[in-house]
Design a protein around this motif. Sequence first.
Motif, PDB file in Angstrom:
ATOM      1  N   TYR A 180       0.823  -1.210   0.000  1.00 22.92           N
ATOM      2  CA  TYR A 180       0.000   0.000   0.000  1.00 22.92           C
ATOM      3  C   TYR A 180       0.859   1.263   0.000  1.00 22.92           C
ATOM      4  N   ALA A 181       1.944   1.235   0.780  1.00 23.31           N
ATOM      5  CA  ALA A 181       2.762   2.440   0.946  1.00 23.31           C
ATOM      6  C   ALA A 181       3.721   2.663  -0.216  1.00 23.31           C
ATOM      7  N   PHE A 182       4.267   1.578  -0.796  1.00 27.94           N
ATOM      8  CA  PHE A 182       5.330   1.732  -1.792  1.00 27.94           C
ATOM      9  C   PHE A 182       5.044   1.031  -3.120  1.00 27.94           C
ATOM     10  N   GLY A 183       3.919   0.343  -3.228  1.00 31.77           N
ATOM     11  CA  GLY A 183       3.633  -0.377  -4.465  1.00 31.77           C
ATOM     12  C   GLY A 183       3.475   0.520  -5.675  1.00 31.77           C
ATOM     13  N   HIS A 184       3.153   1.793  -5.432  1.00 28.33           N
ATOM     14  CA  HIS A 184       2.966   2.713  -6.557  1.00 28.33           C
ATOM     15  C   HIS A 184       4.255   2.933  -7.348  1.00 28.33           C
ATOM     16  N   ILE A 185       5.397   2.611  -6.742  1.00 27.62           N
ATOM     17  CA  ILE A 185       6.669   2.816  -7.429  1.00 27.62           C
ATOM     18  C   ILE A 185       6.719   2.011  -8.727  1.00 27.62           C
ATOM     19  N   LEU A 186       6.045   0.865  -8.751  1.00 27.29           N
ATOM     20  CA  LEU A 186       6.035   0.011  -9.935  1.00 27.29           C
ATOM     21  C   LEU A 186       4.962   0.406 -10.940  1.00 27.29           C
ATOM     22  N   CYS A 187       4.091   1.341 -10.584  1.00 31.90           N
ATOM     23  CA  CYS A 187       2.988   1.749 -11.477  1.00 31.90           C
ATOM     24  C   CYS A 187       3.405   2.964 -12.303  1.00 31.90           C
ATOM     25  N   ARG A 188       4.399   2.797 -13.131  1.00 30.65           N
ATOM     26  CA  ARG A 188       4.928   3.920 -13.903  1.00 30.65           C
ATOM     27  C   ARG A 188       4.228   4.119 -15.233  1.00 30.65           C
ATOM     28  N   ARG A 189       3.549   3.102 -15.720  1.00 35.07           N
ATOM     29  CA  ARG A 189       2.910   3.205 -17.029  1.00 35.07           C
ATOM     30  C   ARG A 189       1.442   3.600 -16.941  1.00 35.07           C
ATOM     31  N   THR A 190       0.874   3.569 -15.754  1.00 35.38           N
ATOM     32  CA  THR A 190      -0.529   3.960 -15.578  1.00 35.38           C
ATOM     33  C   THR A 190      -0.597   5.459 -15.346  1.00 35.38           C
ATOM     34  N   CYS A 191      -1.246   6.176 -16.254  1.00 35.73           N
ATOM     35  CA  CYS A 191      -1.342   7.637 -16.171  1.00 35.73           C
ATOM     36  C   CYS A 191      -2.808   8.041 -16.062  1.00 35.73           C
ATOM     37  N   CYS A 192      -3.054   9.063 -15.298  1.00 32.53           N
ATOM     38  CA  CYS A 192      -4.422   9.520 -15.075  1.00 32.53           C
ATOM     39  C   CYS A 192      -4.505  11.033 -15.247  1.00 32.53           C
ATOM     40  N   PHE A 193      -5.728  11.500 -15.438  1.00 32.11           N
ATOM     41  CA  PHE A 193      -5.972  12.934 -15.459  1.00 32.11           C
ATOM     42  C   PHE A 193      -6.367  13.359 -14.055  1.00 32.11           C
ATOM     43  N   PHE A 194      -5.568  14.243 -13.468  1.00 30.49           N
ATOM     44  CA  PHE A 194      -5.879  14.840 -12.169  1.00 30.49           C
ATOM     45  C   PHE A 194      -5.741  16.334 -12.339  1.00 30.49           C
ATOM     46  N   ASP A 195      -6.863  17.047 -12.239  1.00 26.98           N
ATOM     47  CA  ASP A 195      -6.949  18.422 -12.735  1.00 26.98           C
ATOM     48  C   ASP A 195      -5.850  19.352 -12.241  1.00 26.98           C
ATOM     49  N   SER A 196      -5.528  19.329 -10.946  1.00 33.81           N
ATOM     50  CA  SER A 196      -4.578  20.310 -10.418  1.00 33.81           C
ATOM     51  C   SER A 196      -3.177  20.126 -10.974  1.00 33.81           C
ATOM     52  N   ALA A 197      -2.827  18.902 -11.425  1.00 35.15           N
ATOM     53  CA  ALA A 197      -1.505  18.654 -11.980  1.00 35.15           C
ATOM     54  C   ALA A 197      -1.520  18.515 -13.494  1.00 35.15           C
ATOM     55  N   SER A 198      -2.653  18.135 -14.072  1.00 34.07           N
ATOM     56  CA  SER A 198      -2.729  17.961 -15.525  1.00 34.07           C
ATOM     57  C   SER A 198      -3.029  19.259 -16.253  1.00 34.07           C
ATOM     58  N   ILE A 199      -3.617  20.229 -15.565  1.00 35.03           N
ATOM     59  CA  ILE A 199      -3.933  21.531 -16.162  1.00 35.03           C
ATOM     60  C   ILE A 199      -2.995  22.571 -15.570  1.00 35.03           C
ATOM     61  N   CYS A 200      -2.424  23.376 -16.422  1.00 27.15           N
ATOM     62  CA  CYS A 200      -1.486  24.413 -15.983  1.00 27.15           C
ATOM     63  C   CYS A 200      -2.178  25.393 -15.045  1.00 27.15           C
ATOM     64  N   GLN A 201      -1.589  25.630 -13.870  1.00 28.00           N
ATOM     65  CA  GLN A 201      -2.197  26.504 -12.863  1.00 28.00           C
ATOM     66  C   GLN A 201      -1.563  27.899 -12.819  1.00 28.00           C
ATOM     67  N   TYR A 202      -0.355  28.023 -13.340  1.00 30.53           N
ATOM     68  CA  TYR A 202       0.347  29.303 -13.199  1.00 30.53           C
ATOM     69  C   TYR A 202       0.164  30.215 -14.406  1.00 30.53           C
ATOM     70  N   ASP A 203      -0.348  29.688 -15.522  1.00 31.38           N
ATOM     71  CA  ASP A 203      -0.611  30.495 -16.710  1.00 31.38           C
ATOM     72  C   ASP A 203      -2.121  30.559 -16.911  1.00 31.38           C
ATOM     73  N   THR A 204      -2.693  31.717 -16.716  1.00 34.23           N
ATOM     74  CA  THR A 204      -4.145  31.851 -16.763  1.00 34.23           C
ATOM     75  C   THR A 204      -4.716  31.439 -18.106  1.00 34.23           C
ATOM     76  N   ASP A 205      -4.064  31.824 -19.190  1.00 33.39           N
ATOM     77  CA  ASP A 205      -4.567  31.478 -20.517  1.00 33.39           C
ATOM     78  C   ASP A 205      -4.588  29.966 -20.731  1.00 33.39           C
ATOM     79  N   LEU A 206      -3.463  29.323 -20.408  1.00 31.96           N
ATOM     80  CA  LEU A 206      -3.409  27.866 -20.568  1.00 31.96           C
ATOM     81  C   LEU A 206      -4.390  27.169 -19.624  1.00 31.96           C
ATOM     82  N   LYS A 207      -4.599  27.743 -18.461  1.00 37.50           N
ATOM     83  CA  LYS A 207      -5.550  27.148 -17.515  1.00 37.50           C
ATOM     84  C   LYS A 207      -6.966  27.181 -18.083  1.00 37.50           C
TER      85      LYS A 207
END
Length: 530
Positions: A180-207
Amino acid sequence: AAAQASVRRVACFMRATSSEPCRAPPGHAELGEAPRADADAWPAGGRRLGAEELRRGVPVCRLFAGLGRVMRTRADALTVAEQRSLFSVSHNVDKFDMFISHVCSTPGVNKYLTLVMDQLGPFAFAAAAFMSLGVFFFQACWQELPRSGVFSRQDVIRGVVLTVSFWELVSGVTLAWCVYAFGHILCRRTCCFFDSASICQYDTDLKVVGIRSIPAFLRASREMVVLWDERYFTRLWCVYELAVAQSVGGIPVRILPMKLYASIALGQMYVFVADGIWLLLWPWLHGSWGPIVASELSWVPLFALQAHAGRTFAVMYTELQVQFDSFDVRSAAISMESDRSFIFAGIEDMFDGSLDTFNSKVRTTFKAAAMHSLTGQRAMIPYWGMLWQALPALPHFLSMSSSTLQLPFWYRLPTFVSGVSFAFCILPAFFAAAMELGSFATRSRCVGARAAAAHFGVGVLVASAAVVWGQLAFGVGGMRRCGVGPWCAAFVTVSMNGLAWAAAAWAFWPTTQAKGAAVKSSKAVPAFTA
């Protein structure tokens, strides 16, 4: 000019929800298949933005890193430098393995716990099983690991000393929690959309462009994962994402109630503590009543907590049903009121030009599919949820078996079979019974001390039933000592194990009504699972 820009924005949004790419009018930028915004929404200079610049996925190994640091971070509270660092967690992808829909203000710890249990739960269970089995066979076939004489008991019938082995329980559960704590280290090929990291937050236009590109992101996702809590259907952006998923079609939607996963995690810890208490008490409680007293003392609190969880789930299901029945997209809240008309226009375009049509879909078809995914069996929660809670049960049983290796084979073989039935059938079935009985406290409106007393009573009742089953299924040696013949004792053991498997199948097998509802709803909405 403002009116024309608004018309262009809505028109481009409507085109974005279709399969055709949005073409830029003269003087405007173009973005492959992403939805269009007005001219002010694009970066200065009017440069062309490719889909590869906006479709950014977060690898699960980074999403779960630092106990879910990304999910626990509120992007609007960060500095520009910190927002740049957050955005660097994601990278360009062709497809999303999952699109995570959630309420931003929900505590990130709840989201982390839910997703970890969902993504790594099967691997943790398998790791616990294989580790405990490996330690058991190592001790049975090769060499006994060090044990403390403090936790020993004398079997006066056979004249042998039995010393408790904690190795299987501790090693199996420890490895599961490490997964549970460290198994994610092996999950390198599974990608997800998570808004705060997938969408640019520092550029208003891109956001702005990224937010308007949500329909394109959903079309590029293999499934949509809903982190549900009581506020989910009150947020307009969450409702909008579900509307887009419905209109696109073919996107499986999984609803993950965060309270359910938190309860599973706590239940797993409770089972581990109860199993540890049993092994600690067993050497000190001599005679035929020793295992019975140890079981009652360790199991009554466990099943009482399950009764409390049943009451919590009953309230949760009631709240979810009320939210569906009273759903109205017009009353959903949104942080930026300027986006409300944009979202309403998009929903109207997807649902025959009427918000009422969308409301009706949510209250009927959507509700039926979602509730079926949660209550598609007689038990309150699905079998896998009960099994994840009982993760320490198999390592605990193997510790018991390792502690009785000196006993005859005719005693150990039926005990081993009964132990497997206990871990995979009896404990989940008794968990389901305790939760169902605990939900009656909600219906009778018991509160405070009365509710606590009711839960304790459920714990005593269910623990006593489990002890009776255990004495009949595990008590081969006890029956032999009482004069019961070997074939009769074997018959009782086989019958009790068969009863265990039949009870589990009855409690967790999908009901006929649920199957019909699933078939009926699959024509109107994406697949829903929980």
